[in-house]
Design a protein around this motif. Structure first.
Motif, PDB file in Angstrom:
ATOM      1  N   LEU A  20      44.299  30.937  42.575  1.00 45.11           N
ATOM      2  CA  LEU A  20      43.468  30.289  43.605  1.00 45.11           C
ATOM      3  C   LEU A  20      42.460  29.349  42.947  1.00 45.11           C
ATOM      4  O   LEU A  20      42.284  28.200  43.367  1.00 45.11           O
ATOM      5  CB  LEU A  20      42.732  31.343  44.443  1.00 45.11           C
ATOM      6  N   ARG A  21      41.823  29.824  41.904  1.00 43.11           N
ATOM      7  CA  ARG A  21      40.840  28.965  41.210  1.00 43.11           C
ATOM      8  C   ARG A  21      41.527  27.781  40.538  1.00 43.11           C
ATOM      9  O   ARG A  21      41.058  26.649  40.639  1.00 43.11           O
ATOM     10  CB  ARG A  21      40.068  29.778  40.169  1.00 43.11           C
ATOM     11  N   GLU A  22      42.669  28.070  39.907  1.00 42.22           N
ATOM     12  CA  GLU A  22      43.412  27.010  39.218  1.00 42.22           C
ATOM     13  C   GLU A  22      43.795  25.902  40.210  1.00 42.22           C
ATOM     14  O   GLU A  22      43.781  24.717  39.879  1.00 42.22           O
ATOM     15  CB  GLU A  22      44.691  27.629  38.657  1.00 42.22           C
ATOM     16  N   ALA A  23      44.116  26.317  41.444  1.00 39.35           N
ATOM     17  CA  ALA A  23      44.559  25.350  42.452  1.00 39.35           C
ATOM     18  C   ALA A  23      43.392  24.680  43.167  1.00 39.35           C
ATOM     19  O   ALA A  23      43.602  23.874  44.058  1.00 39.35           O
ATOM     20  CB  ALA A  23      45.449  26.061  43.463  1.00 39.35           C
ATOM     21  N   GLY A  24      42.174  25.059  42.797  1.00 41.60           N
ATOM     22  CA  GLY A  24      41.021  24.357  43.338  1.00 41.60           C
ATOM     23  C   GLY A  24      40.301  25.055  44.479  1.00 41.60           C
ATOM     24  O   GLY A  24      39.433  24.453  45.119  1.00 41.60           O
ATOM     25  N   PHE A  25      40.614  26.321  44.765  1.00 38.93           N
ATOM     26  CA  PHE A  25      39.876  27.035  45.815  1.00 38.93           C
ATOM     27  C   PHE A  25      38.413  27.157  45.384  1.00 38.93           C
ATOM     28  O   PHE A  25      38.119  27.674  44.311  1.00 38.93           O
ATOM     29  CB  PHE A  25      40.494  28.420  46.058  1.00 38.93           C
ATOM     30  N   SER A  26      37.505  26.714  46.246  1.00 41.79           N
ATOM     31  CA  SER A  26      36.106  26.681  45.808  1.00 41.79           C
ATOM     32  C   SER A  26      35.223  27.685  46.543  1.00 41.79           C
ATOM     33  O   SER A  26      34.030  27.776  46.279  1.00 41.79           O
ATOM     34  CB  SER A  26      35.546  25.265  46.019  1.00 41.79           C
ATOM     35  N   GLY A  27      35.815  28.451  47.465  1.00 45.33           N
ATOM     36  CA  GLY A  27      35.014  29.425  48.214  1.00 45.33           C
ATOM     37  C   GLY A  27      34.713  30.669  47.380  1.00 45.33           C
ATOM     38  O   GLY A  27      34.957  30.711  46.174  1.00 45.33           O
ATOM     39  N   SER A  28      34.205  31.674  48.079  1.00 46.08           N
ATOM     40  CA  SER A  28      33.870  32.927  47.384  1.00 46.08           C
ATOM     41  C   SER A  28      35.142  33.764  47.201  1.00 46.08           C
ATOM     42  O   SER A  28      36.006  33.820  48.083  1.00 46.08           O
ATOM     43  CB  SER A  28      32.807  33.642  48.229  1.00 46.08           C
ATOM     44  N   LEU A  29      35.264  34.370  46.028  1.00 39.82           N
ATOM     45  CA  LEU A  29      36.482  35.112  45.671  1.00 39.82           C
ATOM     46  C   LEU A  29      36.056  36.480  45.138  1.00 39.82           C
ATOM     47  O   LEU A  29      35.390  36.557  44.101  1.00 39.82           O
ATOM     48  CB  LEU A  29      37.196  34.299  44.588  1.00 39.82           C
ATOM     49  N   ILE A  30      36.421  37.525  45.856  1.00 36.61           N
ATOM     50  CA  ILE A  30      35.997  38.871  45.439  1.00 36.61           C
ATOM     51  C   ILE A  30      37.232  39.728  45.178  1.00 36.61           C
ATOM     52  O   ILE A  30      38.098  39.861  46.045  1.00 36.61           O
ATOM     53  CB  ILE A  30      35.102  39.528  46.515  1.00 36.61           C
ATOM     54  N   LEU A  31      37.287  40.272  43.956  1.00 35.59           N
ATOM     55  CA  LEU A  31      38.440  41.074  43.516  1.00 35.59           C
ATOM     56  C   LEU A  31      37.961  42.520  43.394  1.00 35.59           C
ATOM     57  O   LEU A  31      37.211  42.855  42.475  1.00 35.59           O
ATOM     58  CB  LEU A  31      38.911  40.522  42.152  1.00 35.59           C
ATOM     59  N   VAL A  32      38.392  43.363  44.335  1.00 38.73           N
ATOM     60  CA  VAL A  32      37.898  44.752  44.373  1.00 38.73           C
ATOM     61  C   VAL A  32      38.957  45.672  43.782  1.00 38.73           C
ATOM     62  O   VAL A  32      40.087  45.703  44.276  1.00 38.73           O
ATOM     63  CB  VAL A  32      37.617  45.198  45.833  1.00 38.73           C
ATOM     64  N   GLY A  33      38.601  46.409  42.743  1.00 38.04           N
ATOM     65  CA  GLY A  33      39.575  47.295  42.108  1.00 38.04           C
ATOM     66  C   GLY A  33      38.986  48.669  41.835  1.00 38.04           C
ATOM     67  O   GLY A  33      37.839  48.775  41.396  1.00 38.04           O
ATOM     68  N   ASP A  34      39.781  49.705  42.056  1.00 35.14           N
ATOM     69  CA  ASP A  34      39.224  51.052  41.891  1.00 35.14           C
ATOM     70  C   ASP A  34      39.292  51.568  40.458  1.00 35.14           C
ATOM     71  O   ASP A  34      38.833  52.667  40.163  1.00 35.14           O
ATOM     72  CB  ASP A  34      39.883  52.032  42.875  1.00 35.14           C
ATOM     73  N   GLU A  35      39.882  50.784  39.540  1.00 28.83           N
ATOM     74  CA  GLU A  35      39.880  51.229  38.142  1.00 28.83           C
ATOM     75  C   GLU A  35      38.638  50.658  37.445  1.00 28.83           C
ATOM     76  O   GLU A  35      38.099  49.629  37.859  1.00 28.83           O
ATOM     77  CB  GLU A  35      41.142  50.756  37.432  1.00 28.83           C
ATOM     78  N   ALA A  36      38.236  51.349  36.356  1.00 32.66           N
ATOM     79  CA  ALA A  36      36.993  50.954  35.681  1.00 32.66           C
ATOM     80  C   ALA A  36      37.180  49.726  34.792  1.00 32.66           C
ATOM     81  O   ALA A  36      36.246  48.949  34.586  1.00 32.66           O
ATOM     82  CB  ALA A  36      36.482  52.117  34.844  1.00 32.66           C
ATOM     83  N   ALA A  37      38.394  49.551  34.289  1.00 31.04           N
ATOM     84  CA  ALA A  37      38.635  48.498  33.290  1.00 31.04           C
ATOM     85  C   ALA A  37      38.738  47.121  33.932  1.00 31.04           C
ATOM     86  O   ALA A  37      38.976  46.996  35.131  1.00 31.04           O
ATOM     87  CB  ALA A  37      39.938  48.804  32.551  1.00 31.04           C
TER      88      ALA A  37
END
Ligand code: FAD
Length: 408
Positions: A20-37
């Motif tokens: 998404l970023r590579e393609a130019g998406f400029s909005g807010s991007l939140i990646l939620v993951g339940d692992e610690a790493a």
């Protein structure tokens, strides 16, 4: 679109964010993951990482700075507990909630558990996450006898690493051959021989009825025919189930995976799903027992679906049409599979001085190619399948036939 929330920071979720970023998406991007790493690659967990040939840093998909530089808000150790489609919000395990304009479900799968008495004893383990791999790396120190339940890819990769360390390894499999769901009898036979040469013992057609313990720890595995196999460690690798409950509870269509259309959209246009957790339509599944829809567990599928979805969300929609491909490293042998075969697809063997390929045919057309130490055959197969081209069984079996020329 102002905000995209991605649930699951594995291979697919990470790829969607990066693309998404590579393609130019400029909005807010939140990646939620339940692992610690930070997002990491799973394949080395049963290969180089288990064998101590790479460290945890070597598994990372990107170093920490990438996330700040690309304004990807990675919320590690946070679980999405519910979706509210009406309010376009997800609830989080830390008590908070997040609104979204578009939601991406990339929740992956979890390992199937062994439904027998004793399966919860200490020393009965599985392999899915970095935490599991760390626990296994510690567990194989100073022990002697390992029983692996399930002769699938992960069980066999694990068995190969342990046999190479000189440990005694027995693999128990309910089917009559290794990787029975995924490869031809010819490839199964060859891999059985590779593993046996490396010292792995097999028990086929064997059901596990109990894990026996002593003082709360595993001591043996009991089979349906009454055998008791002594074990210091038992590793269960009997397949996975998709993490589809979030979608299901929110009323989205699911059936062994979150149902998506050719553009990876769920039954709610504001929610898409990608990776191991989805069932999707593809021309490569035509004629398979499940119809033209499949769920695929592979890095290729997670990465290509992440890219395809990112393109749609920034306004360049295209149906997902990637050729499925997969690899598995078992000891020194590299298995690569292009395409999707049905169990009764015909097999044609192509031998070479080193390695071989098995060409699979369904209704007279090429459906898949399994290559063992034959990277060139694999690459040609991917191109042939992508172009919808086929060849005759005679051409496939002729080592002199120029596959590369046909594929270009
Ligand atoms: P995952 O990578 O599993 O990521 C899903 C993530 O979502 C997980 O971190 C999960 O914890 C998280 N999650 C789930 N629910 C929630 C929630 N409610 N809230 C927040 N987070 C959530 N593939 C190959 O092609 N070749 C190989 O050689 C190979 N080897 C493998 C070896 C091992 C040991 C394993 C486990 C897998 C292997 N695979 C291999 C498969 C490959 O790793 C997967 O196909 C790929 O990781 C799928 O990516 P994904 O993002 O769909 O799922």
């Amino acid at each position: 679109m102002d905000r995209i929330v991605i649930v699951g920071a594995g291979q697919a979720g990470f790829q969607a964010a990066a693309s998404l970023r590579e393609a130019g998406f400029s909005g807010s991007l939140i990646l939620v993951g339940d692992e610690a790493a930070l997002p990491y690659q799973r394949p080395p967990l049963s290969k180089a990482y288990l064998a101590g040939k790479t460290d945890a840093r070597g598994l990372l998909l990107r170093q920490e700075s990438f996330f700040a530089e690309h304004r990807i808000d990675h919320r590690a150790g946070t679980r999405v507990t519910a979706l509210d489609r009406g309010a376009r919000q997800v609830r989080l395990s830390d008590g908070g909630s997040l609104g979204y304009d578009h939601l991406i479900l990339a929740t992956g799968t979890r390992n199937r558990t062994l439904p027998v008495p004793g399966a919860d004893l200490a020393g009965v383990r599985q392999l899915r996450s970095l935490d599991d791999a760390d626990a296994l790396r510690a567990a194989i120190e100073g022990i002697r006898r390992i029983v692996v339940v399930g002769a699938g890819f992960i069980g066999l990769e694990f068995a190969a690493v342990c046999a190479a360390r000189g440990l005694s390894v027995t693999v128990i499999e309910a089917a009559e051959r290794v990787m029975a769901r995924a490869v031809s009898p010819e490839t199964s036979q060859a891999f059985r021989a590779f593993h046996e040469e490396a010292g792995v013992a097999f028990l086929f057609g064997a059901g596990v009825t109990a894990i026996e313990g002593e003082g709360g720890r595993v001591a043996a595995v009991r089979t349906a025919d009454g055998q008791s196999l002594p074990a210091d460690l038992v590793v269960v690798g009997i397949g996975v189930v998709p993490n589809q409950e979030l979608a299901e509870d929110a009323g989205l269509a699911v059936r062994d995976g979150i149902e998506v259309d050719a553009f990876l959209a769920t039954s709610d246009p504001a929610i898409s799903a990608i990776g191991d957790c989805v069932r999707f339509p593809t021309r490569f599944a035509a004629g398979l027992p499940g119809g033209d829809r499949v769920r695929i567990e592979s890095v290729q599928n997670a990465v290509d679906q992440g890219r395809c979805l990112a393109a749609r969300l920034i306004g360049r929609p295209a149906a997902y049409d990637a050729v499925p491909w997969f690899w598995s490293d078992q000891g020194p042998r590299k298995l690569q599979i292009a395409g999707l075969a049905a169990p009764d697809d015909a097999s044609v063997l192509r031998r070479a001085s080193a390695g071989f390929s098995v060409f699979r045919f369904r209704d007279g057309r090429l459906s898949a190619v399994e290559s063992v130490d034959r990277a060139a055959d694999h690459m040609a197969a991917r191109r042939l399948l992508a172009a919808g081209r086929t060849l005759t069984p005679e051409q496939a079996s002729d080592p002199g036939f120029d596959l590369k020329a046909l594929a270009t």
